[in-house]
Structure formats: C-alpha cells, structure tokens
Design a protein around this motif. Structure first.
Motif, short mmCIF file in Angstrom:
data_model
loop_
_atom_site.label_atom_id
_atom_site.label_comp_id
_atom_site.label_asym_id
_atom_site.label_seq_id
_atom_site.Cartn_x
_atom_site.Cartn_y
_atom_site.Cartn_z
N GLU A 4 5.51 -3.56 8.92
CA GLU A 4 4.59 -5.20 9.07
C GLU A 4 3.29 -4.62 8.23
OE1 GLU A 4 2.99 -7.93 12.21
OE2 GLU A 4 5.01 -7.25 12.45
N ILE A 5 2.92 -5.69 7.41
CA ILE A 5 1.29 -5.71 7.02
C ILE A 5 0.55 -6.82 7.63
CG2 ILE A 5 -0.01 -5.65 4.95
CD1 ILE A 5 2.45 -4.67 3.29
N ASN A 6 -0.63 -6.43 8.22
CA ASN A 6 -1.33 -7.42 8.71
C ASN A 6 -2.50 -7.70 7.89
OD1 ASN A 6 0.22 -7.78 11.25
ND2 ASN A 6 -0.56 -5.94 11.68
N GLU A 7 -3.24 -9.09 8.05
CA GLU A 7 -4.62 -9.25 7.38
C GLU A 7 -5.39 -8.03 7.72
OE1 GLU A 7 -7.10 -13.08 6.12
OE2 GLU A 7 -5.65 -13.57 7.21
N ASP A 9 -5.41 -4.93 6.68
CA ASP A 9 -4.89 -3.86 6.29
C ASP A 9 -5.19 -3.27 4.77
OD1 ASP A 9 -3.69 -3.71 8.81
OD2 ASP A 9 -1.89 -3.99 8.32
N SER A 10 -4.99 -2.06 4.71
CA SER A 10 -4.98 -1.52 3.33
C SER A 10 -3.65 -1.14 2.64
CB SER A 10 -5.80 -0.19 3.31
OG SER A 10 -7.19 -0.34 3.52
N VAL A 11 -3.53 -1.50 1.82
CA VAL A 11 -2.08 -1.36 1.10
C VAL A 11 -2.06 -0.51 -0.13
CG1 VAL A 11 0.03 -2.50 0.06
CG2 VAL A 11 -1.17 -3.48 1.96
N SER A 41 -4.08 0.03 -5.28
CA SER A 41 -4.61 -0.12 -3.85
C SER A 41 -5.26 -1.57 -3.73
CB SER A 41 -5.45 1.06 -3.40
OG SER A 41 -4.91 2.51 -3.56
N SER A 43 -7.60 -2.78 -0.55
CA SER A 43 -8.29 -2.80 0.70
C SER A 43 -8.46 -4.04 1.35
CB SER A 43 -9.29 -2.06 0.55
OG SER A 43 -10.45 -2.64 -0.18
N LYS A 44 -8.40 -4.24 2.64
CA LYS A 44 -8.54 -5.58 3.39
C LYS A 44 -7.79 -6.50 2.93
CE LYS A 44 -13.22 -4.20 4.97
NZ LYS A 44 -14.55 -4.57 4.97
#
Length: 68
Positions: A4-7, A9-11, A41, A43-44
């Motif tokens: 899961e990716i949440n607002e 997060d860094s991806v 990448s 971020s945020k």
C-alpha cells in the motif's frame, strides 16, 4: 506493486534493461516524458502523481516499453 502507498510516502521506480549496447532509459506518465535514468523517485507522493507509469529503453537497435 510492493504494498500500500499512502499520501506523503516516497516511491522509487526502477527500470532495468539487458541490452548491448546499454540502453538509455526514459520515464513516462500517461505518455508524457517525466524523467530519465534507471531510477525514478517521487518524494511525498500525492494524488497528483496518480496515473500510468512506464519506462522505455532505447539503443541503436530499437526501443522497448515496459509494462505499466
């Protein structure tokens, strides 16, 4: 997807290509160029980042798009 990716997060997206000569890598979101290099990448992360991302590898012999 690795979970899961949440607002906020860094991806990190990683694209690899096994080609000779080595390929140049470009990243696209919804078909629009957003960056280059093996690693992309964010971020945020926010809802503004949602969409379909693909990488494209290109060398003198041709090009290949990744899966979404």
């Amino acid at each position: 997807p690795s979970g899961e990716i949440n607002e906020g997060d860094s991806v990190t997206l990683i694209c690899s290509s096994d080609s000779n000569p080595p390929a140049e890598i470009s990243w696209f979101k919804e078909g629009m160029f957003v960056g280059s290099g093996r690693i992309y990448s964010i971020s945020k992360i926010s809802s503004d980042h949602s969409g379909e991302y693909k990488c494209k590898s290109i060398n003198e012999h041709g090009e290949k798009d990744s899966d979404t």
